[in-house]
Write a protein that holds these residues in place. Sequence first.
Motif, PDB file in Angstrom:
ATOM      1  N   UNK A 252      68.060  40.439  85.091  1.00  0.00           N
ATOM      2  CA  UNK A 252      67.400  41.558  85.770  1.00  0.00           C
ATOM      3  C   UNK A 252      66.163  42.034  85.002  1.00  0.00           C
ATOM      4  N   UNK A 253      65.630  41.174  84.159  1.00  0.00           N
ATOM      5  CA  UNK A 253      64.470  41.544  83.345  1.00  0.00           C
ATOM      6  C   UNK A 253      63.211  41.644  84.208  1.00  0.00           C
ATOM      7  N   UNK A 254      62.452  42.732  84.026  1.00  0.00           N
ATOM      8  CA  UNK A 254      61.197  42.954  84.735  1.00  0.00           C
ATOM      9  C   UNK A 254      60.134  43.408  83.739  1.00  0.00           C
ATOM     10  N   UNK A 255      58.903  43.543  84.249  1.00  0.00           N
ATOM     11  CA  UNK A 255      57.783  43.937  83.405  1.00  0.00           C
ATOM     12  C   UNK A 255      56.992  45.038  84.102  1.00  0.00           C
ATOM     13  N   UNK A 256      56.436  45.929  83.298  1.00  0.00           N
ATOM     14  CA  UNK A 256      55.557  46.953  83.850  1.00  0.00           C
ATOM     15  C   UNK A 256      54.388  47.180  82.911  1.00  0.00           C
ATOM     16  N   UNK A 257      53.264  47.581  83.496  1.00  0.00           N
ATOM     17  CA  UNK A 257      52.056  47.865  82.740  1.00  0.00           C
ATOM     18  C   UNK A 257      52.114  49.302  82.243  1.00  0.00           C
ATOM     19  N   UNK A 258      51.680  49.516  80.988  1.00  0.00           N
ATOM     20  CA  UNK A 258      51.647  50.872  80.434  1.00  0.00           C
ATOM     21  C   UNK A 258      50.448  50.996  79.506  1.00  0.00           C
ATOM     22  N   UNK A 259      50.061  52.223  79.219  1.00  0.00           N
ATOM     23  CA  UNK A 259      48.982  52.518  78.260  1.00  0.00           C
ATOM     24  C   UNK A 259      47.732  51.681  78.503  1.00  0.00           C
ATOM     25  N   UNK A 260      47.431  51.435  79.784  1.00  0.00           N
ATOM     26  CA  UNK A 260      46.247  50.660  80.174  1.00  0.00           C
ATOM     27  C   UNK A 260      45.443  51.473  81.170  1.00  0.00           C
ATOM     28  N   UNK A 261      44.128  51.501  81.001  1.00  0.00           N
ATOM     29  CA  UNK A 261      43.268  52.335  81.843  1.00  0.00           C
ATOM     30  C   UNK A 261      42.056  51.546  82.307  1.00  0.00           C
ATOM     31  N   UNK A 262      41.748  51.655  83.604  1.00  0.00           N
ATOM     32  CA  UNK A 262      40.513  51.083  84.146  1.00  0.00           C
ATOM     33  C   UNK A 262      39.368  52.031  83.828  1.00  0.00           C
ATOM     34  N   UNK A 263      38.332  51.529  83.188  1.00  0.00           N
ATOM     35  CA  UNK A 263      37.227  52.369  82.736  1.00  0.00           C
ATOM     36  C   UNK A 263      35.910  51.879  83.354  1.00  0.00           C
ATOM     37  N   UNK A 264      34.883  52.713  83.186  1.00  0.00           N
ATOM     38  CA  UNK A 264      33.538  52.297  83.567  1.00  0.00           C
ATOM     39  C   UNK A 264      33.137  52.627  84.979  1.00  0.00           C
ATOM     40  N   UNK A 265      34.041  53.203  85.794  1.00  0.00           N
ATOM     41  CA  UNK A 265      33.686  53.553  87.173  1.00  0.00           C
ATOM     42  C   UNK A 265      33.279  55.030  87.225  1.00  0.00           C
ATOM     43  N   UNK A 266      32.254  55.312  87.986  1.00  0.00           N
ATOM     44  CA  UNK A 266      31.780  56.716  88.116  1.00  0.00           C
ATOM     45  C   UNK A 266      31.844  57.153  89.559  1.00  0.00           C
TER      46      UNK A 266
END
Length: 266
Positions: A252-266
């Motif tokens: 039942x192992x899964x993965x999730x994204x954390x502590x990641x941010x999309x930058x550079x968009x205004x």
Amino acid sequence: MFKARDEINSPLPLQLEPLPLPRELSCTLPAVGSILRITFDLGIEKNHLHLLNVGKWVKFVNMRLEVHAGLWRGVFTPFTKLRYTPNEDCLIVERQRLSDERLPLKSGRMPSCSFPMPSCITEVNHNHATPVTLMRVLTHSEVTARFKCVVRVVAAIPCQAENLCSPAGIYRMRLTLEDSTARIHAFVIAEDGEILFDGYPGIDKLTRKLNRLLGVAECDASAEVKDTSRNPPWVCVCLKSYYVSKTDAWGSRHYRIFDTKIVGDT
């Protein structure tokens, strides 16, 4: 270049095989470098594959290469030949030298296509960590762990900005990540989505952020993702593995994204 598709009705496969390889077998494979799957009929198996020995260099001649859902595979034909190659072959010596020079470097586990650095579209809170491959993530010795990887986001469910949140206003989406070693699904849930998209921006800004992550050209930004061609950039993400069943932690192992941010968009 990826042609976007309907991930709900026609999802990108994680591997060419109908089912994932058993973990015990995956752990015997290299964690760095691409693994080329090869298909053949039974007649070719009898004539060729019994000649192969593990650990020996071999050259394939007249093998056809195909791309299926963005994944390369080799196809043996009646004209395919196998030739054993000595360790002293100049091509092997050169490739071994390049590998020995690259692997000790901090960037040695990063895909060659991302050199010298991945895209600046994302930033992570763990810059000190050494990137690892997705194959290393899959074969890690512990069920729960944290990683930093350089990957491409080749698919997303949902792929429309207005559907990224539940009716209760909570982020929930599934991304398909790939590097040169493997593909996996990684979830973006709740507060991890707030970090990734910098809170709850308006639909237009959220669309631009998602399109940048998926590699949708600016001129196509007004079109639905599933109707456009994409060239996903190499980006840095933090992943953590977890399980949902104590009685079957590995299954039942899964993965999730954390502590990641999309930058550079205004």
